[in-house]
Design a protein around this motif. Structure first.
Motif, mmCIF file in Angstrom:
data_model
loop_
_atom_site.group_PDB
_atom_site.id
_atom_site.type_symbol
_atom_site.label_atom_id
_atom_site.label_comp_id
_atom_site.label_asym_id
_atom_site.label_seq_id
_atom_site.Cartn_x
_atom_site.Cartn_y
_atom_site.Cartn_z
ATOM 1 N N ASN A 85 0.774 -1.229 0.056
ATOM 2 C CA ASN A 85 0.005 0.103 0.021
ATOM 3 C C ASN A 85 0.886 1.157 -0.109
ATOM 4 O OD1 ASN A 85 -2.151 -1.562 0.271
ATOM 5 N ND2 ASN A 85 -2.056 -1.668 2.300
ATOM 6 N N ARG A 86 2.078 1.204 -0.388
ATOM 7 C CA ARG A 86 2.961 2.223 -0.626
ATOM 8 C C ARG A 86 2.865 2.535 -2.004
ATOM 9 N NH1 ARG A 86 5.056 4.416 4.367
ATOM 10 N NH2 ARG A 86 5.262 2.674 6.147
ATOM 11 N N SER A 87 3.003 4.053 -2.106
ATOM 12 C CA SER A 87 2.833 4.641 -3.438
ATOM 13 C C SER A 87 3.761 4.541 -4.283
ATOM 14 C CB SER A 87 2.812 6.249 -3.196
ATOM 15 O OG SER A 87 3.989 6.649 -2.599
ATOM 16 N N ASP A 135 15.109 -5.852 8.871
ATOM 17 C CA ASP A 135 13.763 -5.562 9.204
ATOM 18 C C ASP A 135 13.202 -4.619 8.110
ATOM 19 O OD1 ASP A 135 14.764 -3.108 9.973
ATOM 20 O OD2 ASP A 135 13.868 -3.435 11.925
ATOM 21 N N TRP A 136 13.670 -4.266 6.943
ATOM 22 C CA TRP A 136 13.208 -3.423 6.178
ATOM 23 C C TRP A 136 12.692 -1.969 6.674
ATOM 24 C CZ3 TRP A 136 13.845 -5.518 1.592
ATOM 25 C CH2 TRP A 136 14.048 -6.654 1.193
ATOM 26 N N SER A 137 13.178 -1.548 7.964
ATOM 27 C CA SER A 137 12.569 -0.422 8.667
ATOM 28 C C SER A 137 13.185 0.872 7.715
ATOM 29 C CB SER A 137 13.405 -0.421 9.939
ATOM 30 O OG SER A 137 14.634 -0.341 10.252
ATOM 31 N N ASN A 138 14.014 0.757 6.986
ATOM 32 C CA ASN A 138 14.528 1.952 6.262
ATOM 33 C C ASN A 138 14.180 1.861 4.800
ATOM 34 O OD1 ASN A 138 16.401 0.215 5.528
ATOM 35 N ND2 ASN A 138 17.908 1.547 5.431
ATOM 36 N N LEU A 139 13.256 1.063 4.445
ATOM 37 C CA LEU A 139 12.758 0.768 3.038
ATOM 38 C C LEU A 139 12.158 1.820 2.538
ATOM 39 C CD1 LEU A 139 12.794 -0.986 0.584
ATOM 40 C CD2 LEU A 139 10.809 -1.995 1.462
ATOM 41 N N ASP A 140 11.421 2.605 3.112
ATOM 42 C CA ASP A 140 10.444 3.595 2.722
ATOM 43 C C ASP A 140 11.434 4.891 2.319
ATOM 44 O OD1 ASP A 140 7.800 5.166 2.549
ATOM 45 O OD2 ASP A 140 8.823 6.291 3.802
ATOM 46 N N GLU A 141 12.308 5.248 3.302
ATOM 47 C CA GLU A 141 13.208 6.192 3.212
ATOM 48 C C GLU A 141 14.420 6.058 2.111
ATOM 49 O OE1 GLU A 141 17.119 8.095 5.660
ATOM 50 O OE2 GLU A 141 15.654 6.462 6.656
ATOM 51 N N THR A 142 14.950 4.776 1.744
ATOM 52 C CA THR A 142 15.443 4.540 0.847
ATOM 53 C C THR A 142 14.862 4.670 -0.411
ATOM 54 O OG1 THR A 142 16.726 2.811 2.217
ATOM 55 C CG2 THR A 142 16.803 2.680 -0.163
ATOM 56 N N LEU A 143 13.437 4.151 -0.948
ATOM 57 C CA LEU A 143 12.868 4.393 -2.083
ATOM 58 C C LEU A 143 12.725 5.913 -2.301
ATOM 59 C CD1 LEU A 143 12.205 2.275 -4.160
ATOM 60 C CD2 LEU A 143 13.048 1.284 -2.256
ATOM 61 N N GLN A 144 12.338 6.486 -1.429
ATOM 62 C CA GLN A 144 11.981 7.824 -1.609
ATOM 63 C C GLN A 144 13.199 8.690 -1.991
ATOM 64 O OE1 GLN A 144 9.046 9.306 -1.592
ATOM 65 N NE2 GLN A 144 7.511 8.252 -0.103
#
Length: 448
Positions: free
Chosen positions: A267-269, A349-358
């Motif tokens: 559900n992430r853009s 744990d993928w916790s920085n995945l959102d930041e990385t993709l942005q």
């Protein structure tokens, strides 16, 4: 008599002049006949170099320049020489070199080899190389885990058959383990993967079975996969790729990492991720080649290493995954930082995945540089079929240097201990009865 001698000399002179002309033409071709594009790949297709190769080989004392790997010409060449393999893939053999160093003063003995038991027997195939030929000694694991064993044996055999000096390769006996992970026991095995931090003296990395073929995953041969992916790349160049992170995979109860990934990414853009389901009409299935339609490709480990990673590295996309936990043969060529970065690592744990993709989406120049490096280093060099064949032969040479000399005959010095792989590949078994009816029955069962 004088006239005859004069005519003979004239013929000699003409032959020398003709030879000199051919020599000069070949030098002209070598110097000006090829050009390199920005990725270091020759534009010329090298489709008719057979004569030149034979011509050059006859001038052993002449310096024709330094050979350089060219993916167009050499990428599918299973028969590169040892010196060419070393020059083309210097980062490929680190695990073999490490294992040889570990066993240099503690050679593998036949007694140790015979003591293997349990899972390591049930999921392993005992094989032998003798005078450059592949023999199967025991087929305990031949039927285990679908086609893995046969794919691996075919790959070894291909690397042997395409090697000009295969009879000069050392003899050795080994076990091919077809399971996901062999553990840290004392058994000497050839394995598809092992932990990055492993300090074992017994597990020797071999190429993944998928570098030959993986029909159960509906992927097919590795060479076909590479062609299919290149076709998608031509259809969808970098600028037209979907600017999202794509992932598909099967979720099992013990695949905690995949569950964590979906929890963070769904559900992430910037994400197009889903669990696959073969039994449902909309199972979210996509072909391996179609992964190349996205700008960012995620890879998530399963039971151990991810069997799909080598394919995804063949995309001109940004490969995103957790920090390396499992070694494969090409791991030494993967770089996750600096100017040579060819993939992106995130926390376990993928916790920085959102930041990385942005950040990647906001910096398309950086993203494309990473994808370009991946193509240059991985797809067009360390993940080529040529590299796989080179690795097999280096593994055989390194392993044999610290292992025992296998017995080709049984104790009667007449009976062969192993069955030629060509027979095993056709019959599907190592031992069968010698009467004709039994052979026909086995063949029918094998090919039904």
């Amino acid at each position: 008599m004088l006239a005859w001698a004069t005519g003979k000399n004239r013929n000699v002179h003409l032959s020398l002049l003709a030879g000199l002309l051919i020599f000069l033409l070949s030098i002209f071709y070598l110097k000006w006949g090829t050009s390199e594009n920005e990725a270091g790949v020759y534009k010329h297709k090298h489709s008719n170099n057979t004569f030149l190769s034979h011509f050059k080989s006859s001038f052993t004392g002449v310096n024709f320049g330094t050979w350089e790997f060219d993916v167009v010409r050499d990428g599918d060449n299973y028969g590169l020489s040892d010196s060419q393999c070393s020059a083309a893939f210097p980062k490929l053999y680190s695990d073999v070199d490490e294992m040889v160093s570990r066993r240099e003063n503690n050679h593998i003995s036949k007694t140790d080899f015979d003591s293997v038991e349990g899972d390591h027997v049930q999921k392993s195939i005992r094989a032998m190389i003798h005078n450059g030929e592949l023999y199967i000694v025991s087929d305990d694991g031949l039927a285990a885990l679908q086609s893995r064993g046969f794919a691996t044996l075919h790959a070894i055999n291909r690397a042997l058959l395409t090697y000009p000096d295969r009879a000069q390769l050392p003899n050795c006996e080994f076990r091919v383990y077809v399971g996901d992970f062999a553990g840290q026991g004392d058994d000497t095995l050839w394995v598809y993967t092992k932990p990055v931090q492993s300090d074992t003296e017994n597990l020797w990395l071999m190429p993944d079975f998928g570098m030959y073929d993986w029909p159960e995953a509906m992927i097919g041969s590795y060479t076909k996969s590479r062609r299919d992916m290149r076709a998608v790349e031509e259809e969808v160049p970098w600028e037209q790729k979907t600017r999202k992170l794509v992932w598909r995979g099967i979720i099992m109860p013990n695949y905690q990492s995949r569950q964590d990934f979906l929890r963070v990414a769904q559900n992430r853009s910037w994400a197009d991720v889903a669990a696959e389901s073969i039994s449902e009409p909309d199972g979210h299935m996509i072909s391996m080649a179609d992964f190349c339609r996205w700008m960012f490709v995620a890879d998530v480990k399963g039971n151990s290493w991810s069997g799909g990673s080598k394919y995804k590295h063949n995309c001109h996309s940004v490969f995103v995954s957790q920090r390396l936990a499992w070694r494969e043969i090409y791991t030494g060529a993967m770089v996750d930082s600096g100017p040579g970065q060819n993939w992106v690592s995130v926390r376990d744990d993928w916790s920085n995945l959102d930041e990385t993709l942005q950040d990647l989406i906001a910096d398309p120049v950086k993203a494309k540089t990473i994808a370009d490096n991946s193509v240059r280093t991985l797809r067009d060099r360390y993940l080529t079929p040529a590299a796989e064949a080179c690795y097999w032969r280096r593994l055989i040479q390194g392993y044999a240097s610290v292992s025992f000399e296998p017995d080709f005959y049984e104790k009667d010095n007449i009976t062969w201990r192993g069955t030629p792989f060509s027979s095993v590949a056709l019959m599907g078994t190592v031992r069968w009865k010698s009467d004709q009816d039994s052979l026909i029955t086995v063949a029918r069962v094998r090919h039904s």
